[in-house]
Write a protein that holds these residues in place. Structure first.
Motif, PDB file in Angstrom:
ATOM      1  N   TYR A  85       0.839  -1.212   0.000  1.00 37.16           N
ATOM      2  CA  TYR A  85       0.000   0.000   0.000  1.00 37.16           C
ATOM      3  C   TYR A  85       0.869   1.254   0.000  1.00 37.16           C
ATOM      4  CZ  TYR A  85      -4.102  -2.844   0.548  1.00 37.16           C
ATOM      5  OH  TYR A  85      -5.098  -3.750   0.306  1.00 37.16           O
ATOM      6  N   MET A  86       1.989   1.199   0.753  1.00 36.04           N
ATOM      7  CA  MET A  86       2.873   2.371   0.790  1.00 36.04           C
ATOM      8  C   MET A  86       3.513   2.577  -0.586  1.00 36.04           C
ATOM      9  SD  MET A  86       2.340   3.481   3.650  1.00 36.04           S
ATOM     10  CE  MET A  86       2.041   3.229   5.396  1.00 36.04           C
ATOM     11  N   THR A  87       3.813   1.470  -1.273  1.00 38.96           N
ATOM     12  CA  THR A  87       4.421   1.592  -2.606  1.00 38.96           C
ATOM     13  C   THR A  87       3.422   2.175  -3.594  1.00 38.96           C
ATOM     14  OG1 THR A  87       5.771  -0.304  -2.051  1.00 38.96           O
ATOM     15  CG2 THR A  87       5.709   0.300  -4.372  1.00 38.96           C
ATOM     16  N   ARG A  88       2.130   1.873  -3.376  1.00 37.16           N
ATOM     17  CA  ARG A  88       1.109   2.416  -4.289  1.00 37.16           C
ATOM     18  C   ARG A  88       1.052   3.930  -4.250  1.00 37.16           C
ATOM     19  NH1 ARG A  88      -4.427  -0.721  -3.395  1.00 37.16           N
ATOM     20  NH2 ARG A  88      -3.570  -2.818  -3.396  1.00 37.16           N
ATOM     21  N   LEU A  89       1.624   4.515  -3.194  1.00 38.30           N
ATOM     22  CA  LEU A  89       1.602   5.976  -3.107  1.00 38.30           C
ATOM     23  C   LEU A  89       2.593   6.632  -4.084  1.00 38.30           C
ATOM     24  CD1 LEU A  89       1.160   6.274   0.744  1.00 38.30           C
ATOM     25  CD2 LEU A  89      -0.490   7.010  -0.952  1.00 38.30           C
ATOM     26  N   ALA A 148       8.686   5.153   0.440  1.00 34.35           N
ATOM     27  CA  ALA A 148       7.812   3.990   0.664  1.00 34.35           C
ATOM     28  C   ALA A 148       8.429   3.086   1.734  1.00 34.35           C
ATOM     29  CB  ALA A 148       7.622   3.230  -0.637  1.00 34.35           C
ATOM     30  N   LEU A 149       9.760   2.948   1.696  1.00 33.17           N
ATOM     31  CA  LEU A 149      10.417   2.093   2.696  1.00 33.17           C
ATOM     32  C   LEU A 149      10.363   2.727   4.082  1.00 33.17           C
ATOM     33  CD1 LEU A 149      13.462   0.811   0.637  1.00 33.17           C
ATOM     34  CD2 LEU A 149      11.591  -0.571   1.563  1.00 33.17           C
ATOM     35  N   LEU A 150      10.581   4.035   4.127  1.00 30.92           N
ATOM     36  CA  LEU A 150      10.486   4.717   5.426  1.00 30.92           C
ATOM     37  C   LEU A 150       9.105   4.470   6.039  1.00 30.92           C
ATOM     38  CD1 LEU A 150      11.124   6.767   7.683  1.00 30.92           C
ATOM     39  CD2 LEU A 150      10.537   8.593   6.091  1.00 30.92           C
ATOM     40  N   LEU A 151       8.065   4.599   5.229  1.00 27.88           N
ATOM     41  CA  LEU A 151       6.696   4.421   5.734  1.00 27.88           C
ATOM     42  C   LEU A 151       6.448   2.970   6.168  1.00 27.88           C
ATOM     43  CD1 LEU A 151       4.975   6.557   2.984  1.00 27.88           C
ATOM     44  CD2 LEU A 151       4.946   7.054   5.437  1.00 27.88           C
ATOM     45  N   MET A 166       9.930  12.218  16.173  1.00 30.49           N
ATOM     46  CA  MET A 166      10.932  11.387  16.857  1.00 30.49           C
ATOM     47  C   MET A 166      10.855   9.943  16.371  1.00 30.49           C
ATOM     48  SD  MET A 166      10.297  13.080  20.602  1.00 30.49           S
ATOM     49  CE  MET A 166      10.497  11.605  21.550  1.00 30.49           C
ATOM     50  N   VAL A 167       9.630   9.446  16.194  1.00 30.76           N
ATOM     51  CA  VAL A 167       9.448   8.060  15.732  1.00 30.76           C
ATOM     52  C   VAL A 167      10.017   7.902  14.314  1.00 30.76           C
ATOM     53  CG1 VAL A 167       7.685   6.373  15.019  1.00 30.76           C
ATOM     54  CG2 VAL A 167       7.489   7.511  17.232  1.00 30.76           C
ATOM     55  N   ILE A 168       9.756   8.887  13.461  1.00 30.34           N
ATOM     56  CA  ILE A 168      10.257   8.809  12.080  1.00 30.34           C
ATOM     57  C   ILE A 168      11.796   8.833  12.077  1.00 30.34           C
ATOM     58  CG2 ILE A 168      10.340  10.011   9.844  1.00 30.34           C
ATOM     59  CD1 ILE A 168       7.448  10.917  10.350  1.00 30.34           C
ATOM     60  N   ILE A 216       2.381  13.314   7.005  1.00 35.38           N
ATOM     61  CA  ILE A 216       0.972  13.379   6.586  1.00 35.38           C
ATOM     62  C   ILE A 216       0.389  11.969   6.492  1.00 35.38           C
ATOM     63  CG2 ILE A 216      -0.541  13.935   4.618  1.00 35.38           C
ATOM     64  CD1 ILE A 216       1.133  16.435   4.180  1.00 35.38           C
ATOM     65  N   ILE A 217       1.100  11.070   5.827  1.00 37.30           N
ATOM     66  CA  ILE A 217       0.560   9.722   5.609  1.00 37.30           C
ATOM     67  C   ILE A 217       0.406   8.978   6.938  1.00 37.30           C
ATOM     68  CG2 ILE A 217       1.035   7.476   4.522  1.00 37.30           C
ATOM     69  CD1 ILE A 217       2.501   9.153   2.295  1.00 37.30           C
ATOM     70  N   LEU A 218       1.434   9.056   7.790  1.00 37.40           N
ATOM     71  CA  LEU A 218       1.361   8.314   9.057  1.00 37.40           C
ATOM     72  C   LEU A 218       0.299   8.911   9.976  1.00 37.40           C
ATOM     73  CD1 LEU A 218       5.173   7.702   9.504  1.00 37.40           C
ATOM     74  CD2 LEU A 218       3.449   5.923   9.150  1.00 37.40           C
ATOM     75  N   ALA A 219       0.204  10.242   9.985  1.00 35.88           N
ATOM     76  CA  ALA A 219      -0.814  10.868  10.845  1.00 35.88           C
ATOM     77  C   ALA A 219      -2.211  10.442  10.398  1.00 35.88           C
ATOM     78  CB  ALA A 219      -0.672  12.389  10.794  1.00 35.88           C
ATOM     79  N   MET A 220      -2.423  10.375   9.085  1.00 35.10           N
ATOM     80  CA  MET A 220      -3.755   9.998   8.593  1.00 35.10           C
ATOM     81  C   MET A 220      -4.024   8.511   8.861  1.00 35.10           C
ATOM     82  SD  MET A 220      -3.970  12.269   5.117  1.00 35.10           S
ATOM     83  CE  MET A 220      -5.641  11.819   4.623  1.00 35.10           C
ATOM     84  N   LEU A 221      -3.000   7.683   8.702  1.00 36.85           N
ATOM     85  CA  LEU A 221      -3.171   6.234   8.929  1.00 36.85           C
ATOM     86  C   LEU A 221      -3.480   5.948  10.402  1.00 36.85           C
ATOM     87  CD1 LEU A 221      -2.786   3.312   7.655  1.00 36.85           C
ATOM     88  CD2 LEU A 221      -0.456   3.412   8.529  1.00 36.85           C
TER      89      LEU A 221
END
Ligand code: HEM
Length: 342
Positions: free
Chosen positions: A28-32, A159-162, A205-207, A300-305
């Protein structure tokens, strides 16, 4: 970014409604890919995605070819790999040139009044300005190369970071809860905006901790331009040097006994700044030009997920990071998703 993430979340929600509970989140992250494709090529982004798939195949082939015996001039040898690499490269360049030429033609025949404000438009404008005001330095070949670099450098890394960050948050529920509370507090149910992002300190910090443990670019190749001394070592001009980012990020000497543990608190100190020990985006004049873009996208992506789903790592997940130029989860990252507001 928000639109593409909404689409991705919607497809996860649809699958959950149909009874699916487990997901390979990397897929799913790669689809972005849409995000970098739209940033570069705006409305031609579908063609951009096609290019991305070819570039991915090209990367795989190059990594495979690099494992075989190399001798001077071997890259010119008409081996199976070299022939496939050449034909993929030509196809990528043909597609890119088609997009670029089409944009240029539209302006020249008056069908559109500007080149647009995506990356391609900016590069074409720059080429035009330079042509009008001085020595001409950009040409279509250079523009094509820039587009390729941005695609290559800007998609898989993010995508890998996510993917790795989702794996870490799934395996560390207390951090997941803390980040979710922060996102809910800061965004208050709204879509994350530019004003919200600097306030998401825990997520940041998590990222960072994810980038430390799984830096997508695991080594940085450099070449000595002149003779110099590095400690007791004499480095001669022309020597190829590989900076081992992964090893530096996992060094107990630099990070302490818990260097291999997930501990985002190590990034809590306000005085922390990226430097010699923390180089996921490299350092110096050739560092990552897209790092602010990447951090914005990740937040943005992680906050929304995290505000839509609760996630736990699946029993089927096998932890097997492998290095194929970048660091990837060999068998993917399987997570169990539960919608928060069903
Ligand atoms: C988590 C995401 C990312 C990571 C970890 C990352 C990492 C890096 C690293 C380590 C380099 C330096 C390579 C070297 O010097 O050998 C680099 C260069 C580069 N990155 Fe990124 N990057 C990311 C995202 C992006 C994005 C989103 C873009 C584009 C929008 C981008 C565009 C570039 C470009 C164009 C270069 C080459 C810069 C130059 O040679 O001057 N990167 N990146």
């Amino acid at each position: 970014m928000v639109e593409c993430t909404k689409k991705m979340l919607q497809s996860l929600e649809n699958a959950v409604e149909l009874g699916q509970t487990e997901f390979e989140i990397g897929e799913y992250m790669t689809r972005l890919t849409d995000i970098i494709s739209r940033t570069e090529f705006d409305c031609s982004y579908e063609k951009g995605k096609q290019i991305f798939h070819l570039l991915t195949a090209l990367q795989r082939l190059c990594a495979q070819a690099s494992r075989h015996l190399c001798f001077p001039g071997s890259r010119f040898f008409p081996s199976k790999y070299n022939r496939e690499i050449k034909s993929l490269k030509m196809e990528v360049e043909r597609l890119l040139m088609e997009i670029i030429q089409c944009r240029k033609d539209c302006v020249e025949i008056g069908r559109s009044s500007s080149y647009g404000n995506d990356l391609l438009g900016m590069l074409l404008n720059e080429m035009q300005n330079k042509r009008e005001n001085g020595p001409f330095s950009l040409n279509l070949q250079l523009i094509m190369d820039e587009c390729k670099t941005f695609f290559f450098a800007g998609h898989e890394t993010t995508a890998l970071l996510l993917t790795w960050t989702t794996m870490l948050l799934s395996s560390n529920p207390s951090w997941q809860d803390k980040v979710r509370a922060e996102v809910n507090h800061v965004c208050n149910g709204e879509t994350p905006s530019v004003d919200h992002l600097p306030k998401l300190a825990l997520l940041n910090m998590v990222i960072n901790e994810s980038l430390r443990l799984y830096p997508p670019a695991t080594v940085l190749p450099r070449m000595a331009f002149e003779d110099f001394k590095l400690g007791d070592l004499h480095i001669p001009k022309g020597l190829s040097i590989w900076i081992p980012v992964l090893a530096i990020h996992h060094s107990e000497e630099l990070w302490g006994k818990d260097a291999n543990e997930f501990n985002p608190d190590r990034f809590a100190s306000k005085s922390f700044s990226a430097g010699r020990h923390f180089i996921p985006f490299a350092a110096g004049p050739r560092n990552c030009i897209g790092q602010t873009f990447a951090m914005m996208e990740a937040k943005i992506i992680l906050a929304m997920l995290i505000s839509r789903f609760c996630f736990t790592i699946s029993d089927s997940y096998r932890h097997a990071p492998v290095i194929v130029l970048t660091i990837k989860p060999k068998y993917g990252v399987q997570v169990r998703l539960k919608p928060l507001n069903p």
